[in-house]
Design a protein around this motif. Structure first.
Motif: not given
Ligand SMILES: CC(C)(COP(=O)(O)OP(=O)(O)OC[C@H]1O[C@@H](n2cnc3c(N)ncnc32)[C@H](O)[C@@H]1OP(=O)(O)O)[C@@H](O)C(=O)NCCC(=O)NCCS
Length: 155
Positions: A64-66, A70-74, A100-102, A104-106
């Motif tokens: 898993g990850w979170r 501001q650090y997304w997309g890198k 696994f994820t919901a 809608a969580n693309h």
């Protein structure tokens, strides 16, 4: 936290961090803190976890990850996840890791796909959420040890 049932208060968030820490002390692995190599800021977590609830595919180890927005997309979540998978299939000698994820969580599913994980044909309904909850339907992805490309081969 859009794809989780609710945002956490500071107190709840600290309690999660405490639980994660205790699991790392117990097992020697878990959801590891991520620090940005440039400024050493704490930016989120990525790692391995054994879900405690009864999921349709239990027992399992999930990845898993979170990350701080501001650090997304890198590419940081995927980079960290590859290291976690290397640990899972190397040190822990696991046969399989799931994620696994919901539905809608693309963004999270895109990480799973970048890692080469394969989606199960059947979705499942997360038992911690009430039937009919908009986030209850989840996708399940799996990666077998034989399918994993180690970090040194992946860039
Ligand atoms: C899920 C989450 C970790 C994904 O983060 P992310 O930054 O999108 O994922 P990655 O680390 O794989 O980064 C991929 C993106 O970085 C880009 N990128 C930029 N530089 C890159 C590089 N050097 N290498 C790889 N990718 C790079 C990719 O093109 C891609 O961009 P895109 O989203 O525009 O297609 C993040 O959205 C998040 O924390 N969400 C909230 C928590 C959550 O939902 N967790 C999952 C619950 S199950």
């Amino acid at each position: 936290m859009k794809y989780f049932p609710a945002c956490l208060s500071e107190r709840e968030s600290n309690a999660v961090a405490e639980r994660i820490n205790k699991l790392i002390l117990k097992h020697g692995w878990g959801f590891w803190a991520l620090h940005c190599i440039n400024d050493d800021r704490f930016i989120g977590f990525t790692g391995l976890h054994q879900p405690s609830g009864a999921l349709p595919f239990s027992p399992c180890i999930e990845i898993g990850w979170r990350l701080d927005r501001q650090y997304w997309g890198k590419g940081l979540a995927t980079e960290a996840a590859r290291c976690a998978l290397q640990f899972a299939f190397g040190e822990l000698a696991l046969d399989q890791v799931v994620s696994f994820t919901a539905v809608a969580n693309h963004r999270s599913q895109a990480v799973m796909q970048r890692l080469g994980m394969k989606r199960d044909a059947e979705n499942f309904f997360h038992p911690d959420l009430p039937p009919g909850h908009p986030l209850s339907e989840h996708v399940l992805y799996r990666l077998d040890a034989a399918e994993f490309r180690p970090v040194s081969d992946s860039s």
